[in-house]
Design a protein around this motif. Structure first.
Motif, mmCIF file in Angstrom:
data_model
loop_
_atom_site.group_PDB
_atom_site.id
_atom_site.type_symbol
_atom_site.label_atom_id
_atom_site.label_comp_id
_atom_site.label_asym_id
_atom_site.label_seq_id
_atom_site.Cartn_x
_atom_site.Cartn_y
_atom_site.Cartn_z
ATOM 1 N N GLU A 146 -22.635 -0.460 -6.154
ATOM 2 C CA GLU A 146 -23.201 -1.653 -6.795
ATOM 3 C C GLU A 146 -22.395 -2.045 -8.032
ATOM 4 O O GLU A 146 -22.579 -1.507 -9.112
ATOM 5 C CB GLU A 146 -24.663 -1.412 -7.174
ATOM 6 C CG GLU A 146 -25.574 -1.269 -5.977
ATOM 7 C CD GLU A 146 -27.024 -1.426 -6.343
ATOM 8 O OE1 GLU A 146 -27.327 -1.551 -7.542
ATOM 9 O OE2 GLU A 146 -27.866 -1.406 -5.428
ATOM 10 N N SER A 147 -21.492 -2.957 -7.829
ATOM 11 C CA SER A 147 -20.681 -3.476 -8.919
ATOM 12 C C SER A 147 -19.951 -4.706 -8.402
ATOM 13 O O SER A 147 -19.806 -4.892 -7.190
ATOM 14 C CB SER A 147 -19.680 -2.428 -9.415
ATOM 15 O OG SER A 147 -18.929 -2.918 -10.501
ATOM 16 N N SER A 148 -19.493 -5.539 -9.320
ATOM 17 C CA SER A 148 -18.718 -6.704 -8.909
ATOM 18 C C SER A 148 -17.239 -6.371 -8.770
ATOM 19 O O SER A 148 -16.480 -7.112 -8.139
ATOM 20 C CB SER A 148 -18.885 -7.825 -9.938
ATOM 21 O OG SER A 148 -18.448 -7.382 -11.223
ATOM 22 N N ARG A 149 -16.803 -5.239 -9.362
ATOM 23 C CA ARG A 149 -15.393 -4.864 -9.350
ATOM 24 C C ARG A 149 -15.248 -3.397 -9.006
ATOM 25 O O ARG A 149 -16.144 -2.597 -9.240
ATOM 26 C CB ARG A 149 -14.738 -5.135 -10.713
ATOM 27 C CG ARG A 149 -14.683 -6.594 -11.117
ATOM 28 C CD ARG A 149 -14.067 -6.766 -12.477
ATOM 29 N NE ARG A 149 -14.876 -6.158 -13.523
ATOM 30 C CZ ARG A 149 -14.422 -5.286 -14.414
ATOM 31 N NH1 ARG A 149 -13.168 -4.915 -14.383
ATOM 32 N NH2 ARG A 149 -15.210 -4.806 -15.351
ATOM 33 N N CYS A 150 -14.091 -3.036 -8.476
ATOM 34 C CA CYS A 150 -13.840 -1.651 -8.098
ATOM 35 C C CYS A 150 -12.377 -1.321 -8.372
ATOM 36 O O CYS A 150 -11.478 -2.084 -7.999
ATOM 37 C CB CYS A 150 -14.159 -1.449 -6.617
ATOM 38 S SG CYS A 150 -13.907 0.227 -6.018
ATOM 39 N N ALA A 151 -12.129 -0.191 -9.033
ATOM 40 C CA ALA A 151 -10.764 0.262 -9.264
ATOM 41 C C ALA A 151 -10.186 0.769 -7.945
ATOM 42 O O ALA A 151 -10.723 1.700 -7.346
ATOM 43 C CB ALA A 151 -10.748 1.369 -10.317
ATOM 44 N N VAL A 152 -9.117 0.157 -7.493
ATOM 45 C CA VAL A 152 -8.526 0.494 -6.197
ATOM 46 C C VAL A 152 -7.056 0.837 -6.396
ATOM 47 O O VAL A 152 -6.303 0.060 -6.997
ATOM 48 C CB VAL A 152 -8.666 -0.667 -5.196
ATOM 49 C CG1 VAL A 152 -8.019 -0.297 -3.863
ATOM 50 C CG2 VAL A 152 -10.125 -1.027 -4.995
ATOM 51 N N HIS A 153 -6.644 1.996 -5.906
ATOM 52 C CA HIS A 153 -5.243 2.402 -6.002
ATOM 53 C C HIS A 153 -4.368 1.384 -5.272
ATOM 54 O O HIS A 153 -4.747 0.867 -4.219
ATOM 55 C CB HIS A 153 -5.070 3.791 -5.372
ATOM 56 C CG HIS A 153 -3.777 4.457 -5.719
ATOM 57 N ND1 HIS A 153 -2.583 4.105 -5.135
ATOM 58 C CD2 HIS A 153 -3.494 5.453 -6.599
ATOM 59 C CE1 HIS A 153 -1.609 4.856 -5.630
ATOM 60 N NE2 HIS A 153 -2.139 5.687 -6.524
ATOM 61 N N TRP A 154 -3.202 1.109 -5.844
ATOM 62 C CA TRP A 154 -2.344 0.089 -5.261
ATOM 63 C C TRP A 154 -1.997 0.395 -3.802
ATOM 64 O O TRP A 154 -1.815 -0.514 -2.994
ATOM 65 C CB TRP A 154 -1.054 -0.065 -6.077
ATOM 66 C CG TRP A 154 -0.201 1.157 -6.160
ATOM 67 C CD1 TRP A 154 -0.223 2.112 -7.126
ATOM 68 C CD2 TRP A 154 0.820 1.559 -5.229
ATOM 69 N NE1 TRP A 154 0.708 3.087 -6.861
ATOM 70 C CE2 TRP A 154 1.368 2.780 -5.708
ATOM 71 C CE3 TRP A 154 1.319 1.017 -4.053
ATOM 72 C CZ2 TRP A 154 2.378 3.462 -5.041
ATOM 73 C CZ3 TRP A 154 2.334 1.697 -3.378
ATOM 74 C CH2 TRP A 154 2.850 2.904 -3.886
ATOM 75 N N GLN A 155 -1.950 1.691 -3.427
ATOM 76 C CA GLN A 155 -1.631 2.043 -2.047
ATOM 77 C C GLN A 155 -2.744 1.633 -1.078
ATOM 78 O O GLN A 155 -2.496 1.440 0.106
ATOM 79 C CB GLN A 155 -1.396 3.552 -1.931
ATOM 80 C CG GLN A 155 -0.097 4.024 -2.567
ATOM 81 C CD GLN A 155 0.076 5.521 -2.441
ATOM 82 O OE1 GLN A 155 -0.849 6.295 -2.679
ATOM 83 N NE2 GLN A 155 1.260 5.942 -2.054
ATOM 84 N N ASN A 156 -3.976 1.526 -1.593
ATOM 85 C CA ASN A 156 -5.119 1.200 -0.739
ATOM 86 C C ASN A 156 -5.557 -0.254 -0.860
ATOM 87 O O ASN A 156 -6.589 -0.636 -0.306
ATOM 88 C CB ASN A 156 -6.307 2.113 -1.086
ATOM 89 C CG ASN A 156 -5.988 3.576 -0.885
ATOM 90 O OD1 ASN A 156 -5.252 3.932 0.022
ATOM 91 N ND2 ASN A 156 -6.536 4.430 -1.732
ATOM 92 N N ARG A 157 -4.793 -1.066 -1.595
ATOM 93 C CA ARG A 157 -5.230 -2.424 -1.879
ATOM 94 C C ARG A 157 -5.378 -3.260 -0.592
ATOM 95 O O ARG A 157 -6.381 -3.950 -0.404
ATOM 96 C CB ARG A 157 -4.241 -3.093 -2.831
ATOM 97 C CG ARG A 157 -4.647 -4.489 -3.279
ATOM 98 C CD ARG A 157 -5.920 -4.478 -4.097
ATOM 99 N NE ARG A 157 -5.790 -3.655 -5.286
ATOM 100 C CZ ARG A 157 -5.284 -4.060 -6.431
ATOM 101 N NH1 ARG A 157 -4.856 -5.303 -6.554
ATOM 102 N NH2 ARG A 157 -5.227 -3.246 -7.469
ATOM 103 N N GLU A 158 -4.395 -3.188 0.294
ATOM 104 C CA GLU A 158 -4.482 -3.993 1.509
ATOM 105 C C GLU A 158 -5.635 -3.529 2.392
ATOM 106 O O GLU A 158 -6.342 -4.348 2.988
ATOM 107 C CB GLU A 158 -3.153 -3.932 2.271
ATOM 108 C CG GLU A 158 -2.013 -4.657 1.572
ATOM 109 C CD GLU A 158 -0.753 -4.718 2.413
ATOM 110 O OE1 GLU A 158 -0.840 -4.384 3.615
ATOM 111 O OE2 GLU A 158 0.302 -5.089 1.882
#
Length: 349
Positions: A146-158
């Motif tokens: 439950e959040s509007s944003r999530c920290a995502v590793h650049w390798q997993n962005r796509e």
């Protein structure tokens, strides 16, 4: 008790009423942190997080209690064939101030209704829920983040963009906002732990703890993955990678885009198209952000004068540097330097 409302992700039309958790620095208050592990959890991130909390407790006294938890208790095996002994989440459900979730790439919440209900109850009681590393991606995919944003590793962005349509990925090392928290990358776990320590013990203590780990800064909303790796050439486009490498070599003396195009042997429009596709912005904006990230590191980690920092980041005047810096970071270089000096003074007193 004050409350605020957030919309549930659980196909439940009723909003989740999220209580404001108690201030952990209240005299006599013992903050309680639960480290919840799923089978296959990443041992490196878990060890970093747990050791940071342990060291903080040893240094500052018993105002922090840590529980290692799972759904049913018992031993849970993580990566590296290591296992930890856990207690059932239900035993401490109503006593937690923080629940930090660790999970491997293959774990899934699935139809675990007990866990789903526990998250709802924790949020309503004011407990801060956080997900470390890949756990955030899985929780989001299962509809329990439950959040509007999530920290995502650049390798997993796509991969993330392909799975999520309503949750925005962020380039931050840690996403710490009004909803669930998240971190990415192995050292992101340490950044998230330091944020908990900041809330419980204060920023001077967290700064001292970071120094024991030889961790050069406390993560904040402007600490980005690209900034931390000095904008290493890590995109899926060879052309963008070459451009980023070129930018990195010319931070003090920025190259005009026409010169970048000439050196790379590619039309400006093609370069811009690749940047928008792989970085979500124009090459000019990306280049400018690199220079500002570089300037911010110099402000935080060196004693260089403001004008020297401005020149090192490719700005011809202090005024143009201050204006660009404030536009991105919401504060001036001088104010940032003063706040850093104030924090150091607080550590000595």
């Amino acid at each position: 008790m004050m409350h605020h409302l957030e919309q549930s992700n659980f196909r439940d039309p009723a909003p989740v009423r999220r209580a404001v958790r108690a201030i952990a620095t209240t005299p006599g208050y013992t903050a309680r942190v639960g480290l919840y592990v799923f089978s296959g959890f990443p041992m490196e991130e878990y060890a970093l997080f747990a050791s940071a909390l342990h060291d903080a407790g040893d240094t500052c006294g018993q105002s922090l209690k840590v529980d290692v938890l799972s759904s049913n208790g018992g031993f849970v095996q993580g990566s590296c064939s290591a296992a930890v002994k856990t207690s059932p989440l239900a035993d401490v459900l109503r006593e937690l101030d923080y629940l930090v979730i660790f999970g491997g790439h293959k774990f899934s919440v699935g139809r675990n209704q007990h866990f789903r209900a526990a998250l709802q109850l924790l949020r309503r009681s004011g407990c801060q829920v956080a997900a470390v590393g890949g756990a955030a991606l899985t929780l989001a995919k299962d509809g329990v983040f439950e959040s509007s944003r999530c920290a995502v590793h650049w390798q997993n962005r796509e991969l993330f963009n392909g799975l999520m349509s309503t949750l925005a990925p962020t380039d931050q090392v840690c996403a710490v906002n009004d909803g669930d928290w998240s971190s990415c990358g192995k050292t992101g776990a340490l950044d998230l732990a330091l944020h908990v320590v900041t809330e419980v013990y204060g920023k001077p203590t967290a700064t001292r703890l970071a120094q024991t780990f030889i961790h050069t800064r406390l993560s904040d909303p402007h600490s980005t993955q690209t900034g931390e790796v000095l904008h290493a050439a890590v995109s899926g486009s060879a052309l963008v990678n070459e451009a980023i490498t070129l930018f990195q070599r010319h931070l003090e003396n920025p190259l005009p885009m026409a010169e970048v195009s000439r050196i790379l042997g590619s039309p400006s429009r093609r370069i811009e198209r690749h940047f928008k596709q792989h970085c979500g912005t124009t090459p000019c904006t990306y280049y400018r952000q690199m220079r500002l990230d570089h300037a911010r590191k110099l402000l935080l980690r060196t004693n260089m004068t403001l004008i020297d920092v401005a020149i090192a980041a490719g700005f011809s005047t202090s005024a143009s540097f201050a204006s660009a810096f404030q536009q991105v970071y919401g504060t001036t270089p001088n104010a940032l330097r003063k706040s850093l000096n104030g924090a150091k003074a607080g550590q000595k007193s």
